[in-house]
Structures are given as structure tokens and as C-alpha cells.
Design a protein around this motif. Sequence first.
Motif, short mmCIF file in Angstrom:
data_model
loop_
_atom_site.label_atom_id
_atom_site.label_comp_id
_atom_site.label_asym_id
_atom_site.label_seq_id
_atom_site.Cartn_x
_atom_site.Cartn_y
_atom_site.Cartn_z
N MET A 115 -38.88 38.65 -61.75
CA MET A 115 -37.92 37.87 -60.98
C MET A 115 -38.34 36.41 -60.97
N ASN A 116 -37.37 35.57 -61.04
CA ASN A 116 -37.66 34.15 -61.00
C ASN A 116 -37.94 33.74 -59.56
N GLN A 117 -39.20 33.80 -59.22
CA GLN A 117 -39.57 33.55 -57.83
C GLN A 117 -39.27 32.12 -57.41
N ARG A 133 -40.93 47.59 -55.22
CA ARG A 133 -41.92 46.81 -55.99
C ARG A 133 -42.16 47.47 -57.35
N LYS A 134 -42.23 48.78 -57.32
CA LYS A 134 -42.44 49.52 -58.56
C LYS A 134 -41.23 49.37 -59.49
N THR A 177 -44.13 38.88 -50.89
CA THR A 177 -43.23 38.16 -51.79
C THR A 177 -41.89 38.88 -51.89
N LEU A 178 -41.97 40.19 -51.97
CA LEU A 178 -40.75 40.98 -52.08
C LEU A 178 -39.88 40.82 -50.84
N LEU A 222 -36.12 39.44 -50.53
CA LEU A 222 -35.03 40.16 -49.87
C LEU A 222 -34.36 39.29 -48.82
N GLU A 223 -35.17 38.52 -48.09
CA GLU A 223 -34.59 37.62 -47.09
C GLU A 223 -33.73 36.55 -47.75
#
Lengths: 203, 147
Positions: free
Chosen positions: A1-3, A190-191, B9-10, B14-15
Motif C-alpha cells: 500500500m502506498n502509505q 495485515r496478512k 500503521t494498518l 483504515l482511519e
Amino acid sequence: MNQDGLEAHHVGATPDQPRSAADVESLVFRASKNEERAWAELVGLYSRRVYALARSRLRDQHLAEEITQAVFVTVFQYLRSGKYESSGRFEPWLFRIAMNRIRDHIRRTSRRPTHTRETSSLTAEDRPADGVADGFERLREAVLSLPDSDQEIISLRHQAGLEFKAIAEMLDEPVGTLLARHHRALAKLRKALSPEPVHENTA
Amino acid sequence: MNEKHEIDTLVSELESLAQHDRNEPDSGFERRVAAAVDAPIPAHRHRKKKSTAWIPFAAAAAVGGFAFFWWPTPPSTPIDTGEQVAVEVSDASVNTDIWLASLDTMDQLVAMDSAFSDDLDHLELQLDTAESYFTSEMELDEYGESL
């Protein structure tokens, strides 16, 4: 994912931050007495959260708005009829109505037509090219790959913005159980988002 | 990257997605939702409509009822089908038959009425004559069957 893209798109504090339960109950009371301003305020406070919940579960903007309207019509009818008992639980009650509407729709269709439609109707040229949209789409796909119960807990917690206590009231489950479920759902997510496929040792 | 950081981070992603979705509707969204309560609510596309299947049956029943009460009755014509129909026999008639069948009663009648006694003598004579007419019991039986 493009963080980076996602974080750049992140909006700060939302205008519809939850108020205290007393404030909400006051609004609800005034709305039940035909006070238009209170009703508009109530809609402004919760409608986009209901919309986001429906949007995440149904993957259709128009359907999400339709369901949001239907939810608030139901709320309005209950308030006007005097059936709603003020007990400081407006938020769980509202989102329970929303979840029931969404579940009804999913049960009736027995599939996710909007998901199929969105992904199949968009050509490569039509899809958003920027990294933010790609990141969101990837995250949506990953959430949709989870079991329904995991999708539900993630949607209620993050899309609807409910606290675990409110979710516990909604689903009639202990908070500890919900925390564990949420943690497991995040681990699965996450997986699912992991770029490297998991290779099992077949030797 | 450790697991906790990945989870954080996830959650942040999501937020962000939630915020994106909440901002997705246009500025008139709240107005439309608030106004939805004033608009006539259309029948939900999945809601079951009331069945109207009873209407043809009710109409047929009404026509049938009307015809039953108001249709002119045709004149009834008795039809002789040649079939015998059992009729009711009064108890008095049955009792009389039983009374006549009794031998004691017969003796009383003979003693009371000489004419009746003569008739019986005549009948007995005829029977004796008929018996002498047939040469064998076989012929008598055949004659009886033909009767």
C-alpha cells in the motif's frame, strides 16, 4: 500500500466528532419534539458515519446513501412516535438499525453485487491512477476478503467510528471478546495485505 | 518492522479510508438525508407487495352468490325413471300384518266369519287341484320358477 499517499490524504479531526451522551440525548429529545434544527444537527452528526459504514460493507455509493436515508427515516419515525426510550444509548441504537439494514440487503442479494459491479465495470483507464486511490482500493479488497464477522467488527470500529463499548452494546458481546475479535481481524487483514505470499513448507 | 507497528500503521490506514468515505458524499448529502423524512417514502424495491391474487376469487364468489340467489329457477318436471323407490311403511300397517300372520288370529277369523272360512276351503281345493295337475315334483318346480 502506498502509505505516503494514504497519510497525505488523511484528514484530521472530523467535524462529526462524537459529543457527550448527554448532549446527544438532548438533541434527540429536541428532534423528537419536531425541532428541525435539532434534527438537522443530529443528521449532520451521524449521517456520514452511517454512510461510511454502508459504503464499506456494500461498495456502492448510491446504495450507501439510500440506506443512510432509510436509516434516518426509521430513526425519525421512532422519535416522532415516542417509541424511543432515552437511555443514553442513541448511538448503539442508531448503528444497530444501520447494521440491520445492511445485513438485510446482503442477505437479500446473497452476494456482493456492488463489489462485483465496481471492480468489473472499471477499466484500467477509468481507475484512479494516483497512489492514494490505489491504496484505498487495495485496502477495501483486503477487507472484503475477510470473513463477514471480521469485516463487521472492522467496519463498526473504523468506518462507523464506534467505541468498543458501543459495539459491545450493539452486538451484545463482552468488550474483551470484541477486542480479541478486532485484534484477530487486524492480523488477518495485515496478512491479506502482505505483499509476499505465504509459502507453506510442503516438504 | 515489528507486528505492533504494522498493526498501528494498518489502523491508521483504515482511519484514513474511513475519513475518505465520510467525505465522499457531496455537500448536499446531509440536506438530502434530513429531507428524506419529509418526502413520500417509495415502496422499497425489495419489499413484498400485498398480494392481489384474492381479487379474482372474491369476484367469482360474488358472481356465484348473486347467481345463486337471483337466477330464475327453471320449472321442475318430474321424470319417471322407472326405478322403484322404497317408501315408508307406517307402524300400524306393520302391526296389522304381524297380527294377520299369526295362526291364532287366523283361527279366530275363521270362527268369526263363515264366508272367510269358505274362501279358505276354496283356496285349499285349488291348491290340491294344482298339485294333481303336475305329474312330477320336477314339473312343479319348473312351473314355480317360471312364475
